[in-house]
Design an enzyme around this catalytic site. Structure first.
Site, PDB file in Angstrom:
ATOM      1  N   GLU A 257       0.881  -1.163   0.000  1.00 13.58           N
ATOM      2  CA  GLU A 257       0.000   0.000   0.000  1.00 13.58           C
ATOM      3  C   GLU A 257       0.915   1.209   0.000  1.00 13.58           C
ATOM      4  O   GLU A 257       1.549   1.530   0.997  1.00 13.58           O
ATOM      5  CB  GLU A 257      -0.880  -0.004   1.257  1.00 13.58           C
ATOM      6  CG  GLU A 257      -1.899   1.104   1.238  1.00 13.58           C
ATOM      7  CD  GLU A 257      -2.164   1.652   2.615  1.00 13.58           C
ATOM      8  OE1 GLU A 257      -2.290   0.856   3.563  1.00 13.58           O
ATOM      9  OE2 GLU A 257      -2.218   2.884   2.743  1.00 13.58           O
ATOM     10  N   CYS A 296      -2.308   8.334   3.799  1.00 12.84           N
ATOM     11  CA  CYS A 296      -2.139   7.820   2.440  1.00 12.84           C
ATOM     12  C   CYS A 296      -3.405   8.065   1.624  1.00 12.84           C
ATOM     13  O   CYS A 296      -3.366   8.078   0.401  1.00 12.84           O
ATOM     14  CB  CYS A 296      -1.811   6.344   2.480  1.00 12.84           C
ATOM     15  SG  CYS A 296      -2.917   5.410   3.528  1.00 12.84           S
TER      16      CYS A 296
HETATM   17  P1  NDP Z   1       9.360   4.468   3.622  1.00  9.69           P
HETATM   18  O1  NDP Z   1       8.886   3.820   2.397  1.00  9.69           O
HETATM   19  O2  NDP Z   1      10.730   5.011   3.648  1.00  9.69           O
HETATM   20  O3  NDP Z   1       9.234   3.480   4.858  1.00  9.69           O
HETATM   21  C1  NDP Z   1       8.112   2.692   5.100  1.00  9.69           C
HETATM   22  C2  NDP Z   1       8.514   1.509   5.944  1.00  9.69           C
HETATM   23  O4  NDP Z   1       9.471   0.719   5.245  1.00  9.69           O
HETATM   24  C3  NDP Z   1       9.201   1.895   7.241  1.00  9.69           C
HETATM   25  O5  NDP Z   1       8.829   0.985   8.232  1.00  9.69           O
HETATM   26  C4  NDP Z   1      10.665   1.745   6.897  1.00  9.69           C
HETATM   27  O6  NDP Z   1      11.469   1.553   8.033  1.00  9.69           O
HETATM   28  C5  NDP Z   1      10.614   0.518   6.039  1.00  9.69           C
HETATM   29  N1  NDP Z   1      11.745   0.339   5.155  1.00  9.69           N
HETATM   30  C6  NDP Z   1      12.390   1.270   4.428  1.00  9.69           C
HETATM   31  N2  NDP Z   1      13.352   0.685   3.711  1.00  9.69           N
HETATM   32  C7  NDP Z   1      13.321  -0.632   3.990  1.00  9.69           C
HETATM   33  C8  NDP Z   1      14.090  -1.758   3.578  1.00  9.69           C
HETATM   34  N3  NDP Z   1      15.070  -1.648   2.709  1.00  9.69           N
HETATM   35  N4  NDP Z   1      13.790  -2.961   4.098  1.00  9.69           N
HETATM   36  C9  NDP Z   1      12.794  -3.105   4.987  1.00  9.69           C
HETATM   37  N5  NDP Z   1      12.051  -2.076   5.405  1.00  9.69           N
HETATM   38  C10 NDP Z   1      12.306  -0.859   4.919  1.00  9.69           C
HETATM   39  O7  NDP Z   1       8.309   5.522   3.957  1.00  9.69           O
HETATM   40  P2  NDP Z   1       8.295   6.547   5.154  1.00  9.69           P
HETATM   41  O8  NDP Z   1       7.448   5.977   6.199  1.00  9.69           O
HETATM   42  O9  NDP Z   1       9.649   6.973   5.569  1.00  9.69           O
HETATM   43  O10 NDP Z   1       7.606   7.753   4.443  1.00  9.69           O
HETATM   44  C11 NDP Z   1       8.129   8.272   3.256  1.00  9.69           C
HETATM   45  C12 NDP Z   1       7.000   8.618   2.328  1.00  9.69           C
HETATM   46  O11 NDP Z   1       6.106   7.490   2.163  1.00  9.69           O
HETATM   47  C13 NDP Z   1       6.088   9.688   2.836  1.00  9.69           C
HETATM   48  O12 NDP Z   1       6.620  10.936   2.629  1.00  9.69           O
HETATM   49  C14 NDP Z   1       4.866   9.413   2.021  1.00  9.69           C
HETATM   50  O13 NDP Z   1       4.997   9.947   0.762  1.00  9.69           O
HETATM   51  C15 NDP Z   1       4.809   7.930   1.932  1.00  9.69           C
HETATM   52  N6  NDP Z   1       3.922   7.321   2.905  1.00  9.69           N
HETATM   53  C16 NDP Z   1       2.869   6.606   2.492  1.00  9.69           C
HETATM   54  C17 NDP Z   1       2.039   6.032   3.407  1.00  9.69           C
HETATM   55  C18 NDP Z   1       0.918   5.181   3.049  1.00  9.69           C
HETATM   56  O14 NDP Z   1       0.146   4.841   3.933  1.00  9.69           O
HETATM   57  N7  NDP Z   1       0.737   4.738   1.847  1.00  9.69           N
HETATM   58  C19 NDP Z   1       2.193   6.225   4.816  1.00  9.69           C
HETATM   59  C20 NDP Z   1       3.354   6.938   5.166  1.00  9.69           C
HETATM   60  C21 NDP Z   1       4.174   7.434   4.227  1.00  9.69           C
HETATM   61  P3  NDP Z   1      12.348   2.762   8.632  1.00  9.69           P
HETATM   62  O15 NDP Z   1      11.393   3.787   9.106  1.00  9.69           O
HETATM   63  O16 NDP Z   1      13.085   2.115   9.723  1.00  9.69           O
HETATM   64  O17 NDP Z   1      13.189   3.238   7.513  1.00  9.69           O
END
Ligand code: NDP
Length: 682
Positions: A257, A296
């Protein structure tokens, strides 16, 4: 006071003593907690889920797991204030936290209901009905869904630290999969607090939930085809993880998602004097400011008829001007901070990029002054409304997601253009159409459904009870195609099925009945002197059956039933018209056949059958005319032990019975299931 160190819960214990990354309050920048530096042994984490979690979960059945979820939801509600206290650090207002915390337990509750009402006892879900594969009825096929025997890794976003985990946990737990939750680091202190509560409840079998604070290390390398990964976060990370070599090699299902550029469309029929005009402005302003726009599902693109753009901009601005921003601890505050300073920089950069093709209608210059102590160090961002200059010619407004209180107005000339603009999001979680005109809704929705996971059609009637554009609901699909990640989360039983494995099964009806635990037509049945209605729940077996005596239908029956029911349809009463009908003769009411069948099979004296609460899959297969002779076969089809008791403490279970009504030639004339409550012996 030293900063608390968050711990992971893995291998049945809390782990982590050495501090690593400091996590700061979104409101005032003060340290809230730090992650732990101690590395995790992911071989052990996975082994614990497989060796302890899977057997412990499968020692329970669907119904028992549903009952645990229900109790857990109650426990979390009772202890919710502990989570509200922590949630304040994320910049969330009380209302924002309510969505996260109480929305999380409500989701558990909703899934508990799905489990109780829609799942059987045992750990096999029969997705019938069986299909005859041969002419003589000796070979048939059907589908079953079973627990995959693997584990679920749930990687979550920072914006809903509690709900995000629980909405994934609930369906996977019901499906019998142990979960490894990996919250986004920025707000992992709130997820950690929630997991502590969940574990303290003592309701979960050990191994069913583990928590990873910080990096997932080599976890994904350790998964195999029985496992599942779900991801919520940015489209970029989703794109990277989706092609993780080990996930690809083992075809591990990956449900994403991702962020999406959701839209709301004001239909051409709505004018500024209509209530719907205001509903649109309200929805856009609310989606911008709830959770400071970090949802989101938030409306990023507000698509409005060109002639109303100015008026709409004014309405939305008027609403935004009233939103008090600041420390959520202050009563008057309606919008809090972004989750971190990094997010604030990210949103600012994206707004700057959007401004290359847009004008600023409302923003920081319009009286933005966050209230509260120390807020200068917080991650506050002004509600920002933009106007796209050339929405059809500019890709950026459909591509760049500023994950904060930011939305862009765009003008259209006719409905086709609005539909085209909506689709420019290349796949969204949700879209809203505001209209009073049902014909517009009927045109818009089929076109937009191909690119949206969910569509809200909003008018004054729906508004009275609408749950709003931005709220995913546990019983409806959440997730969307294309850019939104292609995932399908939530959706009641559908979501549980994502975590089960489906297989087709072929064989004789008797074998299929034995496998599915449900009577399949054509399977061997057991007949005895004891009427099946005289058996208690424990004693009754699927396949227990009764073939009734016969009854010849007379004209008097039809006349009496017509008099009783008031149903004088020509087919039953007009000899001439009935002769010209496809049946060529007067026939009995279908409901008479149904009632007569009940008269044939019931055992009238008081007994263990307590109530008949419904009827499923009714078909009148062939007509029954005057002089035809019918009989019924009643067979116990399915038993579900919901472990319920009545007011007197008498236990009861659900029994579905297969009913076949046949005529003197042995032909099926009516077919259905009846649903009853049957008392237990104890
Ligand atoms: P990310 O995609 O960076 O992170 C989402 C999750 O993935 C976090 O738990 C993160 O952990 C984890 N993650 C990142 N890289 C890896 C990896 N290589 N292996 C395993 N897990 C990983 O999104 P963010 O939450 O930092 O937000 C960034 C952007 O995402 C926002 O600005 C927005 O645009 C979007 N977003 C979308 C959402 C939705 O519901 N669709 C919700 C929130 C954000 P960690 O935090 O430890 O890096």
């Amino acid at each position: 006071m030293s900063t608390p160190i968050l711990q992971s819960y893995v291998g049945g214990r809390w782990t982590g003593r050495a501090p690593a990354q400091v996590l700061r309050s979104a409101v005032n920048g003060r340290p809230v907690a730090s992650t732990h530096a101690d590395p995790l042994d992911f071989a052990e984490v996975v082994a614990h889920a497989r060796r302890v979690g899977v057997p412990a979960l499968l020692a329970l059945d669907f119904q028992e797991r549903a009952a645990r979820l229900k109790a857990l939801a109650r426990y979390l509600v009772e202890h919710k204030e502990r989570l509200y206290a922590v949630s304040a650090h994320t910049g969330a207002t009380r209302t924002d936290s309510w969505i996260d915390i109480e929305g999380g337990s409500a989701t558990l509750s909703a899934y508990a209901g799905v489990g109780t009402n829609e799942l059987p006892s045992g750990n096999l879900l029969h997705e019938g009905p069986a299909i005859a594969l041969g002419r003589k009825g000796s070979f048939a096929g059907t589908h079953v869904l079973v627990p995959r025997g693997g584990l679920a890794v749930h990687i979550n976003a920072f914006n809903f630290p509690v709900w995000g985990l629980l909405e994934k946990f609930a369906p996977s737990f019901l499906a019998g999969m142990p979960c490894i939750g990996k919250p986004a680091t920025a707000t992992s202190y709130l997820t950690e607090a929630a997991v502590r509560l969940v574990l303290e409840s003592g309701l979960l079998p050990e191994g069913s939930l583990q928590l990873v604070i910080g990096s997932t290390g080599d976890l994904l390398d350790r998964l195999d085809g029985a496992d599942v990964v779900t991801f919520t976060g940015s489209a970029d990370t989703a794109a990277r993880l989706r092609v993780h070599p080990n996930l690809v090699r083992h075809a591990v299902p990956f449900n994403a998602e991702a962020d999406s550029l959701n839209c709301a469309v004001l239909a051409p029929d709505v004018s500024p004097d209509d209530e719907e005009f205001d509903l649109f402005a309200k929805e856009v302003a609310r989606e911008m400011t709830v959770k400071a726009g970090q949802k989101c599902t938030a409306i990023r693109r507000a698509i409005v008829p060109r002639r109303h753009v100015q008026a709409m901009a004014e309405r939305i601005r008027a609403r935004l001007a009233k939103v008090v921003v600041g420390d959520p601890a202050l009563e008057e505050v309606r919008m809090g901070a972004l989750a971190s300073l990094e997010q604030r920089s990210d949103v600012a950069a994206r707004v700057a990029a959007l401004l290359r093709g847009a004008e600023l209608l409302h923003g920081e210059r319009d009286g933005f002054a966050p209230r509260g102590e120390g807020v200068a160090e917080g991650a506050f961002f002004a509600p920002t409304l933009l106007l796209a200059r050339d929405p059809l010619g500019d890709d950026a407004v459909h591509d760049i997601e500023a994950f904060g209180p930011v939305s862009t107005l765009m003008a259209y000339d006719d409905l086709d253009e609005a539909i085209a603009l909506a689709a420019r999001g290349k796949g969204s979680l949700v879209g809203t159409l505001v209209t009073r005109d049902a014909r517009i809704a009927a045109r818009f929705v089929p076109a937009a459904a191909a690119t949206h996971g969910r569509i809200l059609v909003l008018d004054r009637e729906a508004a009275a009870e609408s749950t709003g554009h931005g709220s995913p609901l546990p019983l409806l699909k959440h997730g969307g195609p294309g850019r939104a990640g292609g995932g399908e989360e939530l959706g009641g039983l559908r979501a549980v099925k994502h975590f089960l494995q489906r297989a087709a099964v072929q064989g004789s009806p008797t074998m299929l009945a034995a496998v599915t635990g449900e009577h399949v037509r054509g399977a061997q049945v057991r007949e005895s002197e004891v009427h099946p209605f005289r058996r208690h729940f424990e004693d009754l077996q699927v396949g227990d059956s009764l073939l009734t005596h016969r009854r010849t239908v007379t004209e008097a029956d039809i006349v009496a039933f017509g008099g009783l029911s008031g149903d004088y349809f020509y087919m039953h009463f007009d000899e001439v018209a009935a002769k010209d009908s496809p049946f060529g003769r007067r026939i009995a009411h279908g409901y008479f056949v149904l009632s007569a069948a009940a008269g044939l099979f019931v055992s009238p004296a008081p007994g263990p059958v307590l109530a008949n609460y419904g009827l499923d899959t009714l078909r009148f297969v062939k007509p029954v005319g005057i002089g035809d002779t019918i009989r019924a076969r009643l067979t116990a089809k399915r038993k579900i032990d919901r472990r319920r008791q009545d007011a007197n403490g008498v236990g009861q279970g659900v029994v579905a019975w297969d009913v076949e009504v046949t005529n003197q030639h042995g032909e099926l004339v009516a077919s259905y299931d009846i649903l009853t409550l049957v008392a237990k012996r104890g």
